[in-house]
Design an enzyme around this catalytic site. Structure first.
Site, PDB file in Angstrom:
ATOM      1  N   ASP A  67      -7.204   5.837  -3.814  1.00 59.01           N
ATOM      2  CA  ASP A  67      -7.770   4.677  -3.236  1.00 59.01           C
ATOM      3  C   ASP A  67      -7.006   4.110  -1.981  1.00 59.01           C
ATOM      4  OD1 ASP A  67      -5.551   3.854  -4.688  1.00 59.01           O
ATOM      5  OD2 ASP A  67      -6.563   2.043  -5.438  1.00 59.01           O
ATOM      6  N   TYR A  69      -4.632   2.331   0.989  1.00 51.98           N
ATOM      7  CA  TYR A  69      -3.210   1.426   0.693  1.00 51.98           C
ATOM      8  C   TYR A  69      -3.526  -0.017   0.576  1.00 51.98           C
ATOM      9  CZ  TYR A  69      -1.088   5.413   3.317  1.00 51.98           C
ATOM     10  OH  TYR A  69      -0.561   6.813   3.579  1.00 51.98           O
ATOM     11  N   PHE A  80      -4.838   8.427   3.594  1.00 51.06           N
ATOM     12  CA  PHE A  80      -3.286   8.806   4.183  1.00 51.06           C
ATOM     13  C   PHE A  80      -2.811   8.006   5.569  1.00 51.06           C
ATOM     14  CE2 PHE A  80      -3.999  12.477   1.128  1.00 51.06           C
ATOM     15  CZ  PHE A  80      -2.888  12.093   0.007  1.00 51.06           C
ATOM     16  N   HIS A 189       1.396  15.807  -5.170  1.00 50.16           N
ATOM     17  CA  HIS A 189       1.048  14.908  -4.289  1.00 50.16           C
ATOM     18  C   HIS A 189       2.192  14.628  -3.138  1.00 50.16           C
ATOM     19  CE1 HIS A 189      -0.061  10.886  -2.908  1.00 50.16           C
ATOM     20  NE2 HIS A 189      -1.062  11.185  -3.182  1.00 50.16           N
TER      21      HIS A 189
END
Length: 226
Positions: A67, A69, A80, A189
């Site tokens: 989801d 920031y 990102f 990740h």
């Protein structure tokens, strides 16, 4: 708000039916209330920025996030990525380190990844909105169903693409992709909690370009020099 006409490129006819389904209409009502009564990111006009920037027919690479920031001024509708002038988040810092290690590209000064989207990189989150300071607060409200459809549309088309899936939630989308046509690259990740367990050294950028080259598709220029 959130009407189907919000998408003016080739995503619109592909997603038109989704936008009139009951789950999406419920999601719309939920979002109307959230944006009225809470602080929600990204700004309403940037929810679909990933689809605006990268038409379906232009998609060469998909980088899947979770989801947005949830800090003030960070989210810009691209996974990102953050707006210019915003401090680079730790996960993106690690992406930049791997980009430098993989391709020798200088580490950028800001966290704005918009240039990649113009190169055919779809920076898609699986949930497109979030309440300020509350990670995952808009999960299971309907976004996953829409973004699964988006992933499936690319994952089942004839034109090859590369899917970069970092972390277990992203990897769980693998079943939506026809791997006889497309390339799937997985790694832990890039978060500081997991990056040292195999994200560093995974060379996703050079591997993506090698696959595109093999399929006579123009490579992505991953440099972010302004």
């Amino acid at each position: 708000m959130m009407s189907k006409s919000i998408l003016e490129n080739d995503w619109n006819p592909l997603l038109e039916k989704e936008f009139s389904k009951p789950y999406y209409l419920e999601l719309r009502e939920f979002l109307k209330e959230e944006y009225q009564n809470e602080t929600v990111f990204p700004p309403m006009n940037e929810i679909y920025q990933a689809l605006h920037n990268t038409p379906f027919s232009n998609v060469k690479v998909v980088i899947l996030g979770q989801d947005p920031y949830h800090g003030a001024g960070q989210a810009n509708g691209l996974s990102f990525s953050v707006k210019p002038g915003v401090k680079i988040p730790p996960s993106l810092r690690n992406i930049y380190k791997e980009l430098h290690h993989d391709l020798g590209i200088p580490i950028p000064r800001d966290g704005d990844l918009e240039k990649w989207t113009k190169e055919g990189v779809l920076l898609l989150n699986t949930v497109l909105t979030v309440r300020q300071g509350e990670a995952h607060s808009h999960r299971k409200k309907g976004w996953e169903r829409l973004t699964n459809e988006i992933i499936s549309l690319i994952g089942n088309r004839e034109e090859p693409a590369v899917f970069i899936l970092w972390g277990k939630p992203a990897e769980s989308k693998r079943s939506l992709i026809n791997e006889q046509i497309h390339c799937v690259l997985t790694a832990p990740h890039p978060s500081p909690l997991s990056a040292s367990r195999g994200f560093f050294g995974s060379s996703p950028f050079s591997k993506a370009n090698a696959f595109l080259r093999e399929n006579d598709i123009k490579e992505v220029d991953w440099s972010l020099q302004r």
